[in-house]
Design a protein around this motif. Structure first.
Motif, PDB file in Angstrom:
ATOM      1  N   SER A 125       0.843  -1.184   0.000  1.00  0.00           N
ATOM      2  CA  SER A 125       0.000   0.000   0.000  1.00  0.00           C
ATOM      3  C   SER A 125       0.880   1.235   0.000  1.00  0.00           C
ATOM      4  CB  SER A 125      -0.907   0.011   1.235  1.00  0.00           C
ATOM      5  OG  SER A 125      -1.858  -1.007   1.145  1.00  0.00           O
ATOM      6  N   SER A 126       0.457   2.253  -0.713  1.00  0.00           N
ATOM      7  CA  SER A 126       1.229   3.480  -0.802  1.00  0.00           C
ATOM      8  C   SER A 126       1.374   4.137   0.555  1.00  0.00           C
ATOM      9  CB  SER A 126       0.551   4.459  -1.762  1.00  0.00           C
ATOM     10  OG  SER A 126       1.180   5.716  -1.705  1.00  0.00           O
ATOM     11  N   SER A 127       2.560   4.685   0.813  1.00  0.00           N
ATOM     12  CA  SER A 127       2.763   5.448   2.053  1.00  0.00           C
ATOM     13  C   SER A 127       2.137   6.830   1.939  1.00  0.00           C
ATOM     14  CB  SER A 127       4.260   5.592   2.342  1.00  0.00           C
ATOM     15  OG  SER A 127       4.908   6.254   1.267  1.00  0.00           O
ATOM     16  N   ASN A 128       1.591   7.162   0.770  1.00  0.00           N
ATOM     17  CA  ASN A 128       1.024   8.499   0.555  1.00  0.00           C
ATOM     18  C   ASN A 128      -0.484   8.473   0.337  1.00  0.00           C
ATOM     19  OD1 ASN A 128       3.501   9.923   0.685  1.00  0.00           O
ATOM     20  ND2 ASN A 128       4.008   9.163  -1.347  1.00  0.00           N
ATOM     21  N   ILE A 129      -1.139   7.379   0.778  1.00  0.00           N
ATOM     22  CA  ILE A 129      -2.598   7.360   0.720  1.00  0.00           C
ATOM     23  C   ILE A 129      -3.121   8.400   1.704  1.00  0.00           C
ATOM     24  CG2 ILE A 129      -4.662   5.988   1.186  1.00  0.00           C
ATOM     25  CD1 ILE A 129      -3.155   3.536   0.320  1.00  0.00           C
ATOM     26  N   THR A 130      -4.009   9.265   1.243  1.00  0.00           N
ATOM     27  CA  THR A 130      -4.535  10.323   2.107  1.00  0.00           C
ATOM     28  C   THR A 130      -6.045  10.266   2.120  1.00  0.00           C
ATOM     29  OG1 THR A 130      -4.769  11.990   0.364  1.00  0.00           O
ATOM     30  CG2 THR A 130      -2.590  11.765   1.385  1.00  0.00           C
ATOM     31  N   SER A 131      -6.633  11.236   2.783  1.00  0.00           N
ATOM     32  CA  SER A 131      -8.082  11.311   2.873  1.00  0.00           C
ATOM     33  C   SER A 131      -8.715  11.856   1.600  1.00  0.00           C
ATOM     34  CB  SER A 131      -8.492  12.174   4.068  1.00  0.00           C
ATOM     35  OG  SER A 131      -7.870  13.437   3.991  1.00  0.00           O
ATOM     36  N   GLN A 132      -7.928  12.025   0.531  1.00  0.00           N
ATOM     37  CA  GLN A 132      -8.485  12.408  -0.755  1.00  0.00           C
ATOM     38  C   GLN A 132      -9.082  11.169  -1.434  1.00  0.00           C
ATOM     39  OE1 GLN A 132      -8.512  15.767  -1.620  1.00  0.00           O
ATOM     40  NE2 GLN A 132      -7.791  15.844   0.488  1.00  0.00           N
ATOM     41  N   SER A 133      -9.716  11.353  -2.592  1.00  0.00           N
ATOM     42  CA  SER A 133     -10.318  10.235  -3.326  1.00  0.00           C
ATOM     43  C   SER A 133      -9.258   9.189  -3.649  1.00  0.00           C
ATOM     44  CB  SER A 133     -10.959  10.737  -4.619  1.00  0.00           C
ATOM     45  OG  SER A 133     -12.034  11.606  -4.336  1.00  0.00           O
ATOM     46  N   ILE A 134      -9.634   7.922  -3.537  1.00  0.00           N
ATOM     47  CA  ILE A 134      -8.735   6.827  -3.878  1.00  0.00           C
ATOM     48  C   ILE A 134      -9.457   5.831  -4.755  1.00  0.00           C
ATOM     49  CG2 ILE A 134      -7.296   7.076  -1.827  1.00  0.00           C
ATOM     50  CD1 ILE A 134      -8.785   4.707  -0.617  1.00  0.00           C
ATOM     51  N   GLN A 135      -8.693   5.090  -5.536  1.00  0.00           N
ATOM     52  CA  GLN A 135      -9.237   4.092  -6.448  1.00  0.00           C
ATOM     53  C   GLN A 135      -8.960   2.695  -5.898  1.00  0.00           C
ATOM     54  OE1 GLN A 135     -10.900   5.324  -9.074  1.00  0.00           O
ATOM     55  NE2 GLN A 135     -10.220   7.409  -8.627  1.00  0.00           N
ATOM     56  N   LEU A 136      -9.996   1.878  -5.827  1.00  0.00           N
ATOM     57  CA  LEU A 136      -9.863   0.493  -5.398  1.00  0.00           C
ATOM     58  C   LEU A 136     -10.326  -0.422  -6.527  1.00  0.00           C
ATOM     59  CD1 LEU A 136     -11.397   0.751  -1.797  1.00  0.00           C
ATOM     60  CD2 LEU A 136      -9.019   1.102  -2.500  1.00  0.00           C
ATOM     61  N   TYR A 137     -10.028  -1.700  -6.392  1.00  0.00           N
ATOM     62  CA  TYR A 137     -10.472  -2.693  -7.379  1.00  0.00           C
ATOM     63  C   TYR A 137     -10.904  -3.949  -6.630  1.00  0.00           C
ATOM     64  CZ  TYR A 137      -5.428  -3.390  -6.693  1.00  0.00           C
ATOM     65  OH  TYR A 137      -4.181  -3.512  -6.146  1.00  0.00           O
ATOM     66  N   THR A 138     -11.237  -4.994  -7.357  1.00  0.00           N
ATOM     67  CA  THR A 138     -11.746  -6.209  -6.737  1.00  0.00           C
ATOM     68  C   THR A 138     -10.783  -6.750  -5.691  1.00  0.00           C
ATOM     69  OG1 THR A 138     -13.188  -6.896  -8.553  1.00  0.00           O
ATOM     70  CG2 THR A 138     -12.243  -8.646  -7.214  1.00  0.00           C
ATOM     71  N   GLY A 139     -11.326  -7.125  -4.538  1.00  0.00           N
ATOM     72  CA  GLY A 139     -10.503  -7.680  -3.474  1.00  0.00           C
ATOM     73  C   GLY A 139     -10.902  -7.131  -2.120  1.00  0.00           C
ATOM     74  N   ALA A 140     -10.028  -7.311  -1.131  1.00  0.00           N
ATOM     75  CA  ALA A 140     -10.291  -6.896   0.245  1.00  0.00           C
ATOM     76  C   ALA A 140      -9.322  -5.796   0.662  1.00  0.00           C
ATOM     77  CB  ALA A 140     -10.168  -8.088   1.191  1.00  0.00           C
ATOM     78  N   TRP A 141      -9.852  -4.761   1.352  1.00  0.00           N
ATOM     79  CA  TRP A 141      -9.095  -3.584   1.734  1.00  0.00           C
ATOM     80  C   TRP A 141      -9.384  -3.263   3.188  1.00  0.00           C
ATOM     81  CZ3 TRP A 141      -6.210  -1.778  -2.395  1.00  0.00           C
ATOM     82  CH2 TRP A 141      -6.592  -2.276  -3.644  1.00  0.00           C
ATOM     83  N   VAL A 142      -8.346  -2.962   3.966  1.00  0.00           N
ATOM     84  CA  VAL A 142      -8.494  -2.761   5.403  1.00  0.00           C
ATOM     85  C   VAL A 142      -8.340  -1.280   5.743  1.00  0.00           C
ATOM     86  CG1 VAL A 142      -7.561  -3.334   7.671  1.00  0.00           C
ATOM     87  CG2 VAL A 142      -7.655  -5.088   5.893  1.00  0.00           C
ATOM     88  N   VAL A 143      -9.286  -0.761   6.523  1.00  0.00           N
ATOM     89  CA  VAL A 143      -9.239   0.633   6.950  1.00  0.00           C
ATOM     90  C   VAL A 143      -8.152   0.792   8.015  1.00  0.00           C
ATOM     91  CG1 VAL A 143     -10.544   2.548   7.939  1.00  0.00           C
ATOM     92  CG2 VAL A 143     -11.698   0.880   6.460  1.00  0.00           C
ATOM     93  N   GLY A 144      -7.311   1.793   7.818  1.00  0.00           N
ATOM     94  CA  GLY A 144      -6.166   2.013   8.669  1.00  0.00           C
ATOM     95  C   GLY A 144      -4.891   1.448   8.079  1.00  0.00           C
ATOM     96  N   GLU A 145      -5.037   0.625   7.025  1.00  0.00           N
ATOM     97  CA  GLU A 145      -3.880   0.071   6.327  1.00  0.00           C
ATOM     98  C   GLU A 145      -3.905   0.447   4.845  1.00  0.00           C
ATOM     99  OE1 GLU A 145      -3.674  -4.117   7.035  1.00  0.00           O
ATOM    100  OE2 GLU A 145      -3.643  -3.894   9.209  1.00  0.00           O
ATOM    101  N   ASP A 146      -5.080   0.303   4.232  1.00  0.00           N
ATOM    102  CA  ASP A 146      -5.237   0.635   2.813  1.00  0.00           C
ATOM    103  C   ASP A 146      -6.034   1.920   2.605  1.00  0.00           C
ATOM    104  OD1 ASP A 146      -4.094  -1.922   1.807  1.00  0.00           O
ATOM    105  OD2 ASP A 146      -5.872  -2.783   2.728  1.00  0.00           O
ATOM    106  N   ILE A 147      -6.917   2.202   3.532  1.00  0.00           N
ATOM    107  CA  ILE A 147      -7.868   3.311   3.413  1.00  0.00           C
ATOM    108  C   ILE A 147      -7.856   4.094   4.725  1.00  0.00           C
ATOM    109  CG2 ILE A 147     -10.271   3.946   2.952  1.00  0.00           C
ATOM    110  CD1 ILE A 147     -10.632   1.005   1.943  1.00  0.00           C
ATOM    111  N   ALA A 148      -7.850   5.425   4.620  1.00  0.00           N
ATOM    112  CA  ALA A 148      -7.973   6.252   5.823  1.00  0.00           C
ATOM    113  C   ALA A 148      -9.414   6.190   6.323  1.00  0.00           C
ATOM    114  CB  ALA A 148      -7.590   7.687   5.515  1.00  0.00           C
ATOM    115  N   LYS A 149      -9.581   6.170   7.635  1.00  0.00           N
ATOM    116  CA  LYS A 149     -10.942   6.143   8.178  1.00  0.00           C
ATOM    117  C   LYS A 149     -11.678   7.432   7.820  1.00  0.00           C
ATOM    118  CE  LYS A 149      -9.767   7.896  12.802  1.00  0.00           C
ATOM    119  NZ  LYS A 149      -9.792   7.580  14.251  1.00  0.00           N
ATOM    120  N   GLY A 150     -12.993   7.353   7.743  1.00  0.00           N
ATOM    121  CA  GLY A 150     -13.798   8.509   7.394  1.00  0.00           C
ATOM    122  C   GLY A 150     -15.081   8.082   6.712  1.00  0.00           C
ATOM    123  N   THR A 151     -15.874   9.057   6.314  1.00  0.00           N
ATOM    124  CA  THR A 151     -17.110   8.788   5.583  1.00  0.00           C
ATOM    125  C   THR A 151     -16.874   9.062   4.111  1.00  0.00           C
ATOM    126  OG1 THR A 151     -18.443   9.398   7.509  1.00  0.00           O
ATOM    127  CG2 THR A 151     -19.556   9.355   5.379  1.00  0.00           C
TER     128      THR A 151
END
Length: 210
Positions: A125-151
């Motif tokens: 996972s990128s060290s520069n993932i931020t609370s801006q829009s992100i692109q995901l694809y098929t599979g499993a993604w964990v909040v706090g590791e792949d995605i920043a928490k939020g709505t």
């Protein structure tokens, strides 16, 4: 639900001096949330059609799975027989998914049908993932590791597939079908240790609501 917890520990004196951050996976910098770099777990491999097992034919780890030649079905089930992945994988994104992210554990059974060659690449996972829009694809993604928490508002502009979110206990928070001619977006509130599972979609955009 596929659980992932493969971060290394920070030894930075800067982090140690920050209150309540030395044991966290997330640092807040202004309006942005930067997730720490995930350690690489696994070893790259190419497999053809057949049945394979985690720990025997491929090292346990977190992988991005992509087609190299042909198209066919890819299924992965754990040693209890629970199916975690069942997708049509191929390079034609009109009828197939072109990439799958998933964890492979010891004794997981990987079955590849009708496809000549599939590549398994350890995921980072990128060290520069931020609370801006992100692109995901098929599979499993964990909040706090792949995605920043939020709505977030989750959108998909092409194809038809499923988006689900589970809390840390595996209880369903959201389970919606996204499709071109139907529901195109869903709002989801994501907290640390939630898991987002995407099926049969090549791209889902998560856009923060604030």
């Amino acid at each position: 639900v596929i659980g992932i917890n493969v971060y290394g520990k920070s030894t930075s004196s800067f982090n140690e001096n920050k209150s309540n951050t030395s044991n966290n996976n997330i640092q807040k910098l202004g309006q942005h949330v930067i997730l720490k770099q995930r350690q690489v777990i696994g070893k790259a491999a190419d497999l053809g059609a057949g049945t394979f097992f985690g720990g025997k034919n491929i090292q346990p780890g977190l992988y991005d799975i992509t087609p190299v030649e042909g198209q066919g079905n890819c299924t992965i089930e754990d040693k209890q027989g629970k199916v975690n992945i069942s997708e049509t994988l191929g390079i034609d994104k009109e009828i197939c998914v072109t990439k799958i992210r998933t964890k492979i554990a010891n004794e997981d059974k990987i079955q590849l049908y009708g496809i000549n060659k599939v590549h398994f690449e350890p995921a980072v996972s990128s060290s520069n993932i931020t609370s801006q829009s992100i692109q995901l694809y098929t599979g499993a993604w964990v909040v706090g590791e792949d995605i920043a928490k939020g709505t977030y508002i989750a959108t998909s502009f092409k194809g038809s597939g499923n988006l689900a979110a589970y809390n840390k206990y595996g209880i369903t928070k959201v389970n919606k079908i996204l499709e071109t001619d139907g529901v195109k977006e869903v709002t989801v509130d994501l907290e640390d240790h939630n898991t987002v599972v995407i099926s049969n979609l090549n791209q889902v955009t998560l856009t923060p609501t604030n």
